[in-house]
Design a protein around this motif. Structure first.
Motif, PDB file in Angstrom:
ATOM      1  N   GLY A   1       0.880  -1.075  -0.090  1.00  0.00           N
ATOM      2  CA  GLY A   1       0.019  -0.072   0.171  1.00  0.00           C
ATOM      3  C   GLY A   1       0.827   1.122   0.002  1.00  0.00           C
ATOM      4  O   GLY A   1       0.528   2.202  -0.625  1.00  0.00           O
ATOM      5  N   ARG A   2       2.023   1.238   0.611  1.00  0.00           N
ATOM      6  CA  ARG A   2       2.773   2.349   0.706  1.00  0.00           C
ATOM      7  C   ARG A   2       3.601   2.538  -0.520  1.00  0.00           C
ATOM      8  O   ARG A   2       4.005   3.835  -0.825  1.00  0.00           O
ATOM      9  N   LEU A   3       3.731   1.677  -1.276  1.00  0.00           N
ATOM     10  CA  LEU A   3       4.311   1.807  -2.626  1.00  0.00           C
ATOM     11  C   LEU A   3       3.417   1.853  -3.982  1.00  0.00           C
ATOM     12  O   LEU A   3       3.776   1.776  -4.884  1.00  0.00           O
ATOM     13  N   ALA A   4       1.990   1.894  -3.597  1.00  0.00           N
ATOM     14  CA  ALA A   4       0.937   1.999  -4.536  1.00  0.00           C
ATOM     15  C   ALA A   4       1.252   3.322  -5.432  1.00  0.00           C
ATOM     16  O   ALA A   4       1.735   4.379  -4.793  1.00  0.00           O
ATOM     17  N   ARG A   5       1.002   3.160  -6.625  1.00  0.00           N
ATOM     18  CA  ARG A   5       1.071   4.434  -7.554  1.00  0.00           C
ATOM     19  C   ARG A   5      -0.266   5.268  -7.383  1.00  0.00           C
ATOM     20  O   ARG A   5       0.034   6.514  -7.516  1.00  0.00           O
ATOM     21  N   SER A   6      -1.377   4.883  -6.719  1.00  0.00           N
ATOM     22  CA  SER A   6      -2.494   5.648  -6.787  1.00  0.00           C
ATOM     23  C   SER A   6      -2.398   6.421  -5.405  1.00  0.00           C
ATOM     24  O   SER A   6      -2.128   5.760  -4.527  1.00  0.00           O
ATOM     25  N   ARG A   7      -2.504   7.660  -5.336  1.00  0.00           N
ATOM     26  CA  ARG A   7      -2.210   8.401  -3.910  1.00  0.00           C
ATOM     27  C   ARG A   7      -3.637   8.132  -3.163  1.00  0.00           C
ATOM     28  O   ARG A   7      -3.252   8.278  -2.054  1.00  0.00           O
ATOM     29  N   TRP A   8      -4.780   7.716  -3.938  1.00  0.00           N
ATOM     30  CA  TRP A   8      -5.930   7.525  -2.995  1.00  0.00           C
ATOM     31  C   TRP A   8      -5.519   6.144  -2.482  1.00  0.00           C
ATOM     32  O   TRP A   8      -6.293   5.732  -1.339  1.00  0.00           O
ATOM     33  N   ILE A   9      -4.802   5.207  -2.628  1.00  0.00           N
ATOM     34  CA  ILE A   9      -4.295   4.153  -1.656  1.00  0.00           C
ATOM     35  C   ILE A   9      -3.120   4.411  -0.925  1.00  0.00           C
ATOM     36  O   ILE A   9      -3.097   3.925   0.363  1.00  0.00           O
ATOM     37  N   ARG A  10      -2.086   5.110  -1.251  1.00  0.00           N
ATOM     38  CA  ARG A  10      -0.863   5.253  -0.713  1.00  0.00           C
ATOM     39  C   ARG A  10      -0.929   6.179   0.583  1.00  0.00           C
ATOM     40  O   ARG A  10      -0.583   5.862   1.555  1.00  0.00           O
ATOM     41  N   ILE A  11      -1.774   7.471   0.392  1.00  0.00           N
ATOM     42  CA  ILE A  11      -1.865   8.139   1.395  1.00  0.00           C
ATOM     43  C   ILE A  11      -2.774   7.597   2.780  1.00  0.00           C
ATOM     44  O   ILE A  11      -2.186   7.712   3.640  1.00  0.00           O
ATOM     45  N   PRO A  12      -3.803   7.115   2.445  1.00  0.00           N
ATOM     46  CA  PRO A  12      -4.549   6.450   3.492  1.00  0.00           C
ATOM     47  C   PRO A  12      -3.713   5.523   4.276  1.00  0.00           C
ATOM     48  O   PRO A  12      -3.854   5.150   5.560  1.00  0.00           O
ATOM     49  N   VAL A  13      -2.987   4.566   3.550  1.00  0.00           N
ATOM     50  CA  VAL A  13      -2.265   3.398   4.116  1.00  0.00           C
ATOM     51  C   VAL A  13      -1.082   4.094   4.931  1.00  0.00           C
ATOM     52  O   VAL A  13      -1.060   3.647   6.106  1.00  0.00           O
ATOM     53  N   THR A  14      -0.554   5.239   4.348  1.00  0.00           N
ATOM     54  CA  THR A  14       0.542   5.726   5.184  1.00  0.00           C
ATOM     55  C   THR A  14      -0.121   6.465   6.600  1.00  0.00           C
ATOM     56  O   THR A  14       0.523   6.317   7.703  1.00  0.00           O
ATOM     57  N   ILE A  15      -1.163   6.984   6.389  1.00  0.00           N
ATOM     58  CA  ILE A  15      -1.939   7.756   7.799  1.00  0.00           C
ATOM     59  C   ILE A  15      -2.300   6.507   8.626  1.00  0.00           C
ATOM     60  O   ILE A  15      -1.803   6.589   9.831  1.00  0.00           O
TER      61      ILE A  15
END
Length: 325
Positions: A103-117
């Motif tokens: 999830g942290r390495l996903a290209r989509s920001r809609w996946i990457r940012i929530p997973v990071t939070i």
């Protein structure tokens, strides 16, 4: 030439000084430890004026002849309590770690940012509070509260380790996989993630040591792990006379299990690290050419091994003195 590019190798005088300092420091530590052990064995006077025997007196250790004490510590406390929760939590933490890393390495920001939070939230939240929130908020039993909290916290740590392992891989591996027609998800699962998992395996195993020690926090939520069972035995047999002996044996059990896991992590590091790969290659060179794989199996492609040599770039050999070179 120096054996290291960072500093010069110590000479005979420096090595002799290092041995002397190490011997003196070891002697001081042994003396202090011996004095501490001796003082623990001395009789003492309680605050009420009662005379107490030393902590090494046989009267404080006679309960360990009772099989029920060992059944409580080793079976109910260690196996059915600590190890049962730690084993399931470790498996779930690895699964969650893989999902967090992807999830942290996903290209989509809609996946990457929530997973990071979510990942940063779990990393920053104390494990004990997480156990209490799961127990009281989700209305689950003490076992699942312990397993859930340990899996979420350690899954976040493992996810960051796997993400670091994936980002440290050469970019050419991803480009080569994509050039062969593989999708990005296939590249992650089949090419990058196995290599990152192998590189970070010692760190992952070391994190399980932390997970195992954190099971002692389950004492707060009334889960019968090793520390809680030892405290119950102390209250049953007499806290005034057997507190030190019971907790000392409990400490020895924790150290034995954790040191075994640490030794396993070091063994994995030697087997899967860069030195192990280099040793395998050296054995292959000493033993001759690598064996040809059976028909239908994938072998080593040696077509690029000659890159950097003149004959490898042109596909021709240079004639020198009537012989090919």
């Amino acid at each position: 030439m120096s054996a290291s590019v960072l500093y010069d190798a110590p000479g005979p005088k420096a090595r002799r000084q290092s041995r002397i300092i190490s011997a003196v420091a070891t002697a001081v530590i042994v003396v202090l430890l011996g004095w501490f052990i001796f003082e623990l064995g001395q009789p003492r006077t309680a605050a009420t004026g009662a005379e107490l025997t030393g902590l090494w007196h046989p009267d404080r250790w006679d309960i360990f002849t009772d099989p029920r004490v060992w059944e409580g510590l080793l079976w109910r406390g260690l196996v059915m309590g600590t190890l049962r929760a730690a084993a399931l939590a470790a498996v779930l933490a690895i699964v969650l770690g893989v999902l967090f890393a992807l999830g942290r390495l996903a290209r989509s920001r809609w996946i990457r940012i929530p997973v990071t939070i979510v990942l940063e939230f779990f990393r920053g939240m104390p494990v004990l509070l997480m156990m209490l929130f799961i127990l009281l908020g989700l209305k689950v039993g003490d076992y699942w509260a312990v397993v859930g909290a340990l899996a979420l916290y350690n899954g976040a740590i493992i996810g960051e380790a796997l993400r670091a392992g994936i980002t440290s891989l050469p970019r050419g591996q991803q480009e080569a996989a994509l050039s062969l027609g593989m999708t990005r998800m296939q590249t992650r699962f089949l090419i990058e993630l196995p290599q990152a998992f192998r590189q970070m395996l010692p760190i992952i195993v070391a994190q399980t040591v932390v997970l195992l020690k954190d099971t002692s926090l389950a004492y707060i939520v009334s889960y019968p792990e090793l520390l809680r069972v030892s405290n119950q035995l102390k209250d049953y047999y007499g806290s005034g006379n057997y507190s030190f002996s019971i907790f000392f044996v409990t400490l020895a059990i924790y150290l034995l299990v954790n040191l075994s896991l640490s030794a396993f992590a070091r063994w994995i590091a030697r087997r899967s690290g860069p030195r192990a790969v280099g040793a395998t290659r050296r054995r292959t060179r000493r033993g001759g050419d690598a064996s040809t794989p059976p028909r239908g199996q994938i072998g080593t492609d040696t077509s690029l091994l000659s890159i950097g040599k003149a004959e490898g770039m042109t596909g021709r050999t240079e004639q020198t003195g009537g012989r090919s070179r």
